[in-house]
Motif scaffolding. Structure first.
Motif, PDB file in Angstrom:
ATOM      1  N   LYS A 167      27.086  54.940  54.166  1.00  0.00           N
ATOM      2  CA  LYS A 167      27.292  53.581  54.667  1.00  0.00           C
ATOM      3  C   LYS A 167      27.617  52.627  53.514  1.00  0.00           C
ATOM      4  N   THR A 168      28.545  51.705  53.799  1.00  0.00           N
ATOM      5  CA  THR A 168      28.971  50.748  52.774  1.00  0.00           C
ATOM      6  C   THR A 168      28.775  49.319  53.257  1.00  0.00           C
ATOM      7  N   ILE A 169      28.752  48.398  52.302  1.00  0.00           N
ATOM      8  CA  ILE A 169      28.651  46.977  52.636  1.00  0.00           C
ATOM      9  C   ILE A 169      29.875  46.533  53.431  1.00  0.00           C
ATOM     10  N   GLU A 170      31.051  47.038  53.017  1.00  0.00           N
ATOM     11  CA  GLU A 170      32.280  46.695  53.735  1.00  0.00           C
ATOM     12  C   GLU A 170      32.225  47.175  55.194  1.00  0.00           C
ATOM     13  N   GLY A 171      31.679  48.376  55.388  1.00  0.00           N
ATOM     14  CA  GLY A 171      31.529  48.883  56.742  1.00  0.00           C
ATOM     15  C   GLY A 171      30.535  48.061  57.546  1.00  0.00           C
ATOM     16  N   PHE A 172      29.461  47.644  56.907  1.00  0.00           N
ATOM     17  CA  PHE A 172      28.440  46.814  57.561  1.00  0.00           C
ATOM     18  C   PHE A 172      29.063  45.514  58.068  1.00  0.00           C
ATOM     19  N   VAL A 173      29.818  44.846  57.204  1.00  0.00           N
ATOM     20  CA  VAL A 173      30.476  43.595  57.577  1.00  0.00           C
ATOM     21  C   VAL A 173      31.562  43.859  58.621  1.00  0.00           C
ATOM     22  N   GLY A 174      32.313  44.938  58.435  1.00  0.00           N
ATOM     23  CA  GLY A 174      33.368  45.290  59.380  1.00  0.00           C
ATOM     24  C   GLY A 174      32.833  45.533  60.778  1.00  0.00           C
ATOM     25  N   GLY A 175      31.668  46.170  60.863  1.00  0.00           N
ATOM     26  CA  GLY A 175      31.049  46.398  62.159  1.00  0.00           C
ATOM     27  C   GLY A 175      30.725  45.087  62.859  1.00  0.00           C
ATOM     28  N   ILE A 176      30.242  44.112  62.109  1.00  0.00           N
ATOM     29  CA  ILE A 176      29.922  42.796  62.679  1.00  0.00           C
ATOM     30  C   ILE A 176      31.192  42.104  63.169  1.00  0.00           C
ATOM     31  N   ILE A 177      32.258  42.186  62.383  1.00  0.00           N
ATOM     32  CA  ILE A 177      33.522  41.530  62.761  1.00  0.00           C
ATOM     33  C   ILE A 177      34.074  42.100  64.063  1.00  0.00           C
TER      34      ILE A 177
END
Length: 260
Positions: A167-177
């Protein structure tokens, strides 16, 4: 990937019609799913579901998730019954001469709370309206899909490598978007809330905690050194692997100003 996709389709074909019908069929489904999830969780601690502690835990779980459909079953009655079952589970540490110890008993009781609260709110959310439970599904699915796709394309910074190395920070934010984009559709099409900003704020919190629910289960598996919680769902692992996010999302939907 083909097996995983096929399993997802079959799971939807079984679950969605029952969720749509609601009522007693849904209660039955929730009991089956919760007992399987409890079995998967207790097995991580080498506690068999058909051992005495496992049976006591199932009874406690059944009491916790029992829906408010009979006047003679009140919240006060459920709380008293759960307290009694907690004492029974703790007393087994004496009967077993500490082979089943205080930590084991605590694990059983916390497992009941962890699984039971999530599945209890499964029924309550459906009773509030079919669109609310569908919204919960889409919150989790869109977050998972967004996190996976954006993490795979843009992910460079690890989110929590000690717990979930992929898991990545970019994926975390992308999931929210992606979750927020889906939330916009629900807001304008199904009128789940009367304030867009509050609705998007709630959706953001739900998306974040859905991902946190997944990390919690990952932490459990890493602690007990298991790859999956079970093998009932080919390509996915256990039922708990598939519904860990819902265990966090469903209660929050009822706590936050969304379901009145």
């Amino acid at each position: 990937m083909r097996i995983r996709t096929l399993t997802s389709i079959l799971l939807l074909l079984v679950i969605l019609p029952i969720v749509w019908i609601g009522g007693l069929p849904l209660v039955g489904l929730i009991y089956i799913m919760s007992f399987i999830s409890l079995h998967e969780l207790l097995r991580m601690k080498n506690i068999h579901i058909l051992s005495l502690p496992g049976i006591f835990a199932m009874i406690a779980l059944g009491i916790l998730i029992y829906p408010d459909i009979h006047e003679w079953i009140t919240v006060e009655t459920q709380v008293k019954a759960l307290i009694f079952m907690s004492f029974i589970i703790l007393s087994f540490t004496v009967v077993s001469k500490n082979q089943f110890n205080f930590i084991d008993a605590s694990f059983c009781m916390l497992s009941v709370a962890y699984i039971g609260i999530g599945y209890m709110y499964f029924y309550q959310t459906r009773e509030a309206g079919i669109m609310f439970i569908l919204f919960a599904f889409f919150i989790v699915w869109s977050t998972d899909t967004g996190a996976y796709l954006i993490g795979k394309m843009l992910g460079k910074h690890k989110l929590w490598p000690q717990i979930s190395p992929n898991k990545t920070i970019e994926g975390f934010v992308g999931g929210i978007i992606i979750c927020l984009l889906i939330s916009l559709i629900f807001f304008f099409q199904f009128n789940l809330h009367d304030n867009l900003l509050i609705f998007l704020a709630i959706s953001t919190v739900l998306s974040m905690f859905g991902q946190l629910g997944d990390l919690v289960e990952s932490a459990l598996k890493r602690h007990f050194d298991v790859k999956d919680s079970g093998s009932i769902l080919p390509g996915h692992g256990g039922l708990l692997d598939r519904f860990d996010s819902f265990i966090f999302v469903l209660p929050l939907m009822n706590i936050l100003p969304l379901i009145s």
